[in-house]
Design an enzyme around this catalytic site. Structure first.
Site, PDB file in Angstrom:
ATOM      1  N   LYS A   8      13.567   4.211  -1.143  1.00  0.00           N
ATOM      2  CA  LYS A   8      12.531   3.889  -0.161  1.00  0.00           C
ATOM      3  C   LYS A   8      13.131   3.121   1.014  1.00  0.00           C
ATOM      4  O   LYS A   8      12.777   3.361   2.169  1.00  0.00           O
ATOM      5  CB  LYS A   8      11.393   3.093  -0.800  1.00  0.00           C
ATOM      6  CG  LYS A   8      10.309   2.756   0.231  1.00  0.00           C
ATOM      7  CD  LYS A   8       8.930   2.612  -0.319  1.00  0.00           C
ATOM      8  CE  LYS A   8       7.941   2.421   0.828  1.00  0.00           C
ATOM      9  NZ  LYS A   8       6.588   2.157   0.403  1.00  0.00           N
ATOM     10  N   GLU A  30       6.897   4.529  10.891  1.00  0.00           N
ATOM     11  CA  GLU A  30       6.275   5.788  10.484  1.00  0.00           C
ATOM     12  C   GLU A  30       5.956   6.697  11.655  1.00  0.00           C
ATOM     13  O   GLU A  30       4.810   7.058  11.894  1.00  0.00           O
ATOM     14  CB  GLU A  30       4.991   5.523   9.669  1.00  0.00           C
ATOM     15  CG  GLU A  30       4.532   6.784   8.951  1.00  0.00           C
ATOM     16  CD  GLU A  30       3.447   6.506   7.926  1.00  0.00           C
ATOM     17  OE1 GLU A  30       2.659   5.583   8.113  1.00  0.00           O
ATOM     18  OE2 GLU A  30       3.422   7.215   6.918  1.00  0.00           O
ATOM     19  N   HIS A  44      -4.468  12.439  -2.935  1.00  0.00           N
ATOM     20  CA  HIS A  44      -5.587  11.729  -2.308  1.00  0.00           C
ATOM     21  C   HIS A  44      -6.875  12.545  -2.413  1.00  0.00           C
ATOM     22  O   HIS A  44      -7.956  11.993  -2.608  1.00  0.00           O
ATOM     23  CB  HIS A  44      -5.286  11.453  -0.835  1.00  0.00           C
ATOM     24  CG  HIS A  44      -4.396  10.262  -0.629  1.00  0.00           C
ATOM     25  ND1 HIS A  44      -3.681  10.066   0.537  1.00  0.00           N
ATOM     26  CD2 HIS A  44      -4.112   9.211  -1.426  1.00  0.00           C
ATOM     27  CE1 HIS A  44      -2.982   8.944   0.437  1.00  0.00           C
ATOM     28  NE2 HIS A  44      -3.226   8.408  -0.747  1.00  0.00           N
ATOM     29  N   LYS A  48       4.427  -2.187   5.104  1.00  0.00           N
ATOM     30  CA  LYS A  48       3.044  -1.792   5.394  1.00  0.00           C
ATOM     31  C   LYS A  48       2.093  -2.750   4.686  1.00  0.00           C
ATOM     32  O   LYS A  48       2.217  -3.001   3.491  1.00  0.00           O
ATOM     33  CB  LYS A  48       2.783  -0.390   4.875  1.00  0.00           C
ATOM     34  CG  LYS A  48       3.263   0.716   5.775  1.00  0.00           C
ATOM     35  CD  LYS A  48       2.631   2.012   5.277  1.00  0.00           C
ATOM     36  CE  LYS A  48       3.107   3.206   6.042  1.00  0.00           C
ATOM     37  NZ  LYS A  48       2.459   4.438   5.524  1.00  0.00           N
ATOM     38  N   HIS A  71       1.046  13.256  -2.097  1.00  0.00           N
ATOM     39  CA  HIS A  71      -0.079  12.407  -1.733  1.00  0.00           C
ATOM     40  C   HIS A  71      -1.244  13.167  -1.098  1.00  0.00           C
ATOM     41  O   HIS A  71      -2.368  12.703  -1.138  1.00  0.00           O
ATOM     42  CB  HIS A  71       0.384  11.273  -0.807  1.00  0.00           C
ATOM     43  CG  HIS A  71       1.056  10.153  -1.551  1.00  0.00           C
ATOM     44  ND1 HIS A  71       2.204  10.331  -2.290  1.00  0.00           N
ATOM     45  CD2 HIS A  71       0.730   8.838  -1.704  1.00  0.00           C
ATOM     46  CE1 HIS A  71       2.573   9.186  -2.845  1.00  0.00           C
ATOM     47  NE2 HIS A  71       1.691   8.258  -2.511  1.00  0.00           N
ATOM     48  N   GLU A 129       5.670   7.458  -9.110  1.00  0.00           N
ATOM     49  CA  GLU A 129       6.322   7.188  -7.815  1.00  0.00           C
ATOM     50  C   GLU A 129       7.838   7.083  -7.979  1.00  0.00           C
ATOM     51  O   GLU A 129       8.597   7.377  -7.064  1.00  0.00           O
ATOM     52  CB  GLU A 129       5.762   5.911  -7.177  1.00  0.00           C
ATOM     53  CG  GLU A 129       4.263   5.967  -6.880  1.00  0.00           C
ATOM     54  CD  GLU A 129       3.910   6.520  -5.493  1.00  0.00           C
ATOM     55  OE1 GLU A 129       4.805   6.856  -4.712  1.00  0.00           O
ATOM     56  OE2 GLU A 129       2.698   6.618  -5.212  1.00  0.00           O
ATOM     57  N   ARG A 148       0.061 -15.724  14.079  1.00  0.00           N
ATOM     58  CA  ARG A 148       0.732 -14.521  14.591  1.00  0.00           C
ATOM     59  C   ARG A 148       2.003 -14.179  13.809  1.00  0.00           C
ATOM     60  O   ARG A 148       2.967 -13.659  14.365  1.00  0.00           O
ATOM     61  CB  ARG A 148       1.061 -14.653  16.079  1.00  0.00           C
ATOM     62  CG  ARG A 148      -0.183 -14.815  16.954  1.00  0.00           C
ATOM     63  CD  ARG A 148       0.098 -14.556  18.422  1.00  0.00           C
ATOM     64  NE  ARG A 148      -1.100 -14.850  19.199  1.00  0.00           N
ATOM     65  CZ  ARG A 148      -1.366 -16.049  19.714  1.00  0.00           C
ATOM     66  NH1 ARG A 148      -0.528 -17.049  19.563  1.00  0.00           N
ATOM     67  NH2 ARG A 148      -2.478 -16.232  20.399  1.00  0.00           N
ATOM     68  N   ASN A 167       5.156  10.681   1.440  1.00  0.00           N
ATOM     69  CA  ASN A 167       3.830  11.173   1.063  1.00  0.00           C
ATOM     70  C   ASN A 167       3.887  12.397   0.158  1.00  0.00           C
ATOM     71  O   ASN A 167       2.851  13.013  -0.102  1.00  0.00           O
ATOM     72  CB  ASN A 167       3.006  11.492   2.318  1.00  0.00           C
ATOM     73  CG  ASN A 167       2.632  10.228   3.062  1.00  0.00           C
ATOM     74  OD1 ASN A 167       2.473   9.176   2.455  1.00  0.00           O
ATOM     75  ND2 ASN A 167       2.525  10.337   4.373  1.00  0.00           N
ATOM     76  N   HIS A 219      -4.233   6.048  -8.801  1.00  0.00           N
ATOM     77  CA  HIS A 219      -3.431   6.591  -7.704  1.00  0.00           C
ATOM     78  C   HIS A 219      -2.181   7.338  -8.185  1.00  0.00           C
ATOM     79  O   HIS A 219      -1.930   8.477  -7.788  1.00  0.00           O
ATOM     80  CB  HIS A 219      -3.054   5.451  -6.748  1.00  0.00           C
ATOM     81  CG  HIS A 219      -2.147   5.884  -5.636  1.00  0.00           C
ATOM     82  ND1 HIS A 219      -2.563   6.713  -4.613  1.00  0.00           N
ATOM     83  CD2 HIS A 219      -0.831   5.632  -5.398  1.00  0.00           C
ATOM     84  CE1 HIS A 219      -1.553   6.937  -3.789  1.00  0.00           C
ATOM     85  NE2 HIS A 219      -0.487   6.297  -4.242  1.00  0.00           N
ATOM     86  N   ARG A 252       9.464   9.037   7.615  1.00  0.00           N
ATOM     87  CA  ARG A 252       8.801   8.259   6.583  1.00  0.00           C
ATOM     88  C   ARG A 252       7.683   9.056   5.903  1.00  0.00           C
ATOM     89  O   ARG A 252       7.293   8.751   4.774  1.00  0.00           O
ATOM     90  CB  ARG A 252       8.249   6.962   7.201  1.00  0.00           C
ATOM     91  CG  ARG A 252       7.787   5.964   6.181  1.00  0.00           C
ATOM     92  CD  ARG A 252       7.713   4.573   6.804  1.00  0.00           C
ATOM     93  NE  ARG A 252       7.059   3.647   5.899  1.00  0.00           N
ATOM     94  CZ  ARG A 252       7.089   2.327   6.045  1.00  0.00           C
ATOM     95  NH1 ARG A 252       7.732   1.784   7.051  1.00  0.00           N
ATOM     96  NH2 ARG A 252       6.481   1.554   5.187  1.00  0.00           N
TER      97      ARG A 252
END
Lengths: 371, 371
Positions: free
Chosen positions: A229, A239, A254, A146, A250, A188, A124, A247, A269, A243
């Site tokens: 960031k 998020e 994407h 993340k 993106h 980025e 955990r 993106n 990417h 946040r």
């Protein structure tokens, strides 16, 4: 002693440091041991990184008195799977690590996302250290907590938020990256300037060649990116709001990645994000939100560093505008004919636009489609 | 309107309610819809519970306007596996649920642990509702946010902390439990009295027959248990200290479960805990920490309700004391010849003892071994 730059991610009791500088792989044992005394570690890495840098990391950990075992996985996005997750979890348990021991992610974004997820669920939640070896991972995926794997139904749909205890970004290992990969990561870096740091974007326009060459400018660019960031993440760890600014580029990006079926030979990417950022600025100009001069400035910079910046730059052609729109709609919740996009009022003035009409997006895609 | 008892688990922004009363399955849609308006849900359950109660839950959700899909798994501990986790995750994603939608765990501890884990990792954390259908789950596993699956290397080694938004404990569904399972759950009810609520233990000694019979005494016993656990969890959400008190009876109990190779025909978890609690009290008396009268009182109560209370009560015999000790040592970190146990100074006065000599434990096991 060392010339590392330190960036603190301010998350209260989950706060941690990012160290940025050359030679951190060889000094990993000392830096980790200082913060997590007496631990053992499991290194998670991929075949490419292992071949180039694993011996140096093992030596570096040994020097700091940290015993370690290693789990080596195939390189590439396919490794973000349930099967690989189970392999890492089993490997960490087989090494009999306790909650206070550490999982070390040693690789790019794929390894960081996978190893972080494993660290988040073994007992955990175990200690976790990020050692990103790509520019993209150093400025993006290693900061923010993340973690995750892909599902047949989409990327990154399964995972947890699990913050590292420490991030070690060795800027010297970036010299072994293929130039195309370094460039994709640079997209980025530029993104942080475009989101809310116009001075940083201007600095990049003037200094990008030094960033590519290595040395202090590279360290500075990575540190600025991590600070940018970290600021956003500290404001919105889970998020639920701001946040989403991360993106920028993106949504279009994407859609382009999906349109080439995630074929990295055609578009990786960061390249998708580069084109996506240029399109977000051009679309903002079309919506009379920003000046066309700003869109031109973004396009010129991306072009200068050798990044793709328009749909025509995707080799092998693209499906038509309607098909691209359907990829966008698949990625997003379409509510009442409107989409959420990150748009901008100019360089460094991006914002979350929640009511972008689908019809405008489609018209824009048609106007800018190369085919 | 309803006679439900409400227990609040005070965890700041993760605080939630436990509702306890008869008929909550039929009223689930109203209770969930009031707190999470407009959501859709995925019900995770097992074949036994589905056969008995699923139709009522579906009807109850429909009445509250909550559309739901269902994922039915085999009953039993083997379902706490990576394969079942992936099945639930895929099922939730296939139903196209978003982060704000809910996974509903409808079953005993196995289903709660598995579904909670899935809810914790789909989209990095979805809403989660616990609807425990066994006494053990109502008083133990549904409160506190621990979720997880088993590994070949041990139970519950993989999981996350993920708090539910709501727990609905329908006390009427307990009437369909086999008496042996109800009894096993009762061991954990008695545990809360023994940890730090001597008045509750005395109340149970006087009222246990009404608890078994159903009605207000059962609701009261469950509510007291949930309050007791909620208090401990609120003090120590991530198990870094006091929460270990909840392991009273579990060190000896786990060793006995391991000694019968987790064969539920011989010993289920709650029965192991019952014997473990009696042994913890008897061992505390032997160490001159508590009065032998208190140990006798615990033994008498467990015996009265029909629970096993000594090693001789495990059918089919046990391995010798040395072997039992090795199961204990496997379960725990043995540091410098000492073990951590939950011991007691008397009824309702348990504490964390961090330096219990291995030699004393072995001598005690030999003295009390039936073989």
């Amino acid at each position: 002693m060392s010339e590392d730059v330190r960036v603190e991610v301010g998350l209260g009791e989950r706060a941690y440091d990012i160290l940025i500088g050359p030679g951190l792989v060889a000094r990993a044992g000392a830096e980790i041991g200082r913060r997590l005394p007496g631990i053992r570690a499991a290194i998670v890495t991929d075949e490419n990184v292992a071949q180039r840098h694993l011996e140096m990391l093992k030596t570096g950990l040994d020097r700091g008195g940290i015993a370690s075992s290693t789990i080596v996985l195939p390189a590439g996005e396919k490794t973000k799977s349930f099967a690989a997750l189970q392999e890492v979890v089993d490997g960490v348990l087989a090494a009999r690590l306790e909650r206070g021991d550490a999982v070390i992610a040693f690789g790019g974004g794929v390894i960081g996302d996978l190893a972080g997820f494993a660290a988040g669920i073994v007992r955990r939640g175990m200690n976790f250290v990020q050692m990103p070896t790509s520019l993209l991972a150093q400025v993006d995926s290693s900061v923010g907590g993340k973690t995750g794997i892909n599902s047949a139904r989409g990327k990154n749909l399964i995972g947890v938020f699990h913050q590292p205890k420490l991030v070690l970004a060795d800027t010297a290992v970036l010299d072994t990256l293929p130039i195309r990969e370094f460039r994709a990561g640079y997209a980025e870096v530029a993104k942080y300037g475009l989101i809310d740091r116009p001075d940083f974007f201007a600095w990049l326009e003037a200094n990008w060649q030094e960033v590519f060459a290595g040395g202090p400018a590279r360290i500075e660019a990575i540190a600025q990116s991590c600070r940018a960031k970290a600021d956003v993440v500290a404001r919105d760890e889970f998020e639920t709001g701001d946040r989403a600014l991360l993106n920028l580029g993106h949504t279009f990006g994407h859609a382009l990645e999906a349109a080439v079926a995630y074929d990295g030979a055609r578009l990786v990417h960061g390249e998708g994000v580069a084109i996506g950022m240029a399109l977000a600025h051009r679309f903002s100009a079309r919506m009379n939100l920003a000046s066309p001069d700003d869109a031109a400035r973004v396009e010129a910079h991306l072009k200068a560093v050798g990044l793709p910046w328009r749909m025509a730059d995707v080799p092998g052609g693209l499906p038509d505008a309607d098909a691209l729109l359907s990829f966008i709609a698949q990625d997003k919740k379409v509510s009442r004919g409107a989409l959420t996009f990150i748009l901008t009022r100019g360089i460094g003035q991006s914002f979350i636009a929640r009511d972008v009409p689908v019809s405008e997006v489609l018209a824009f895609l048609k106007e800018n489609h190369p085919g």
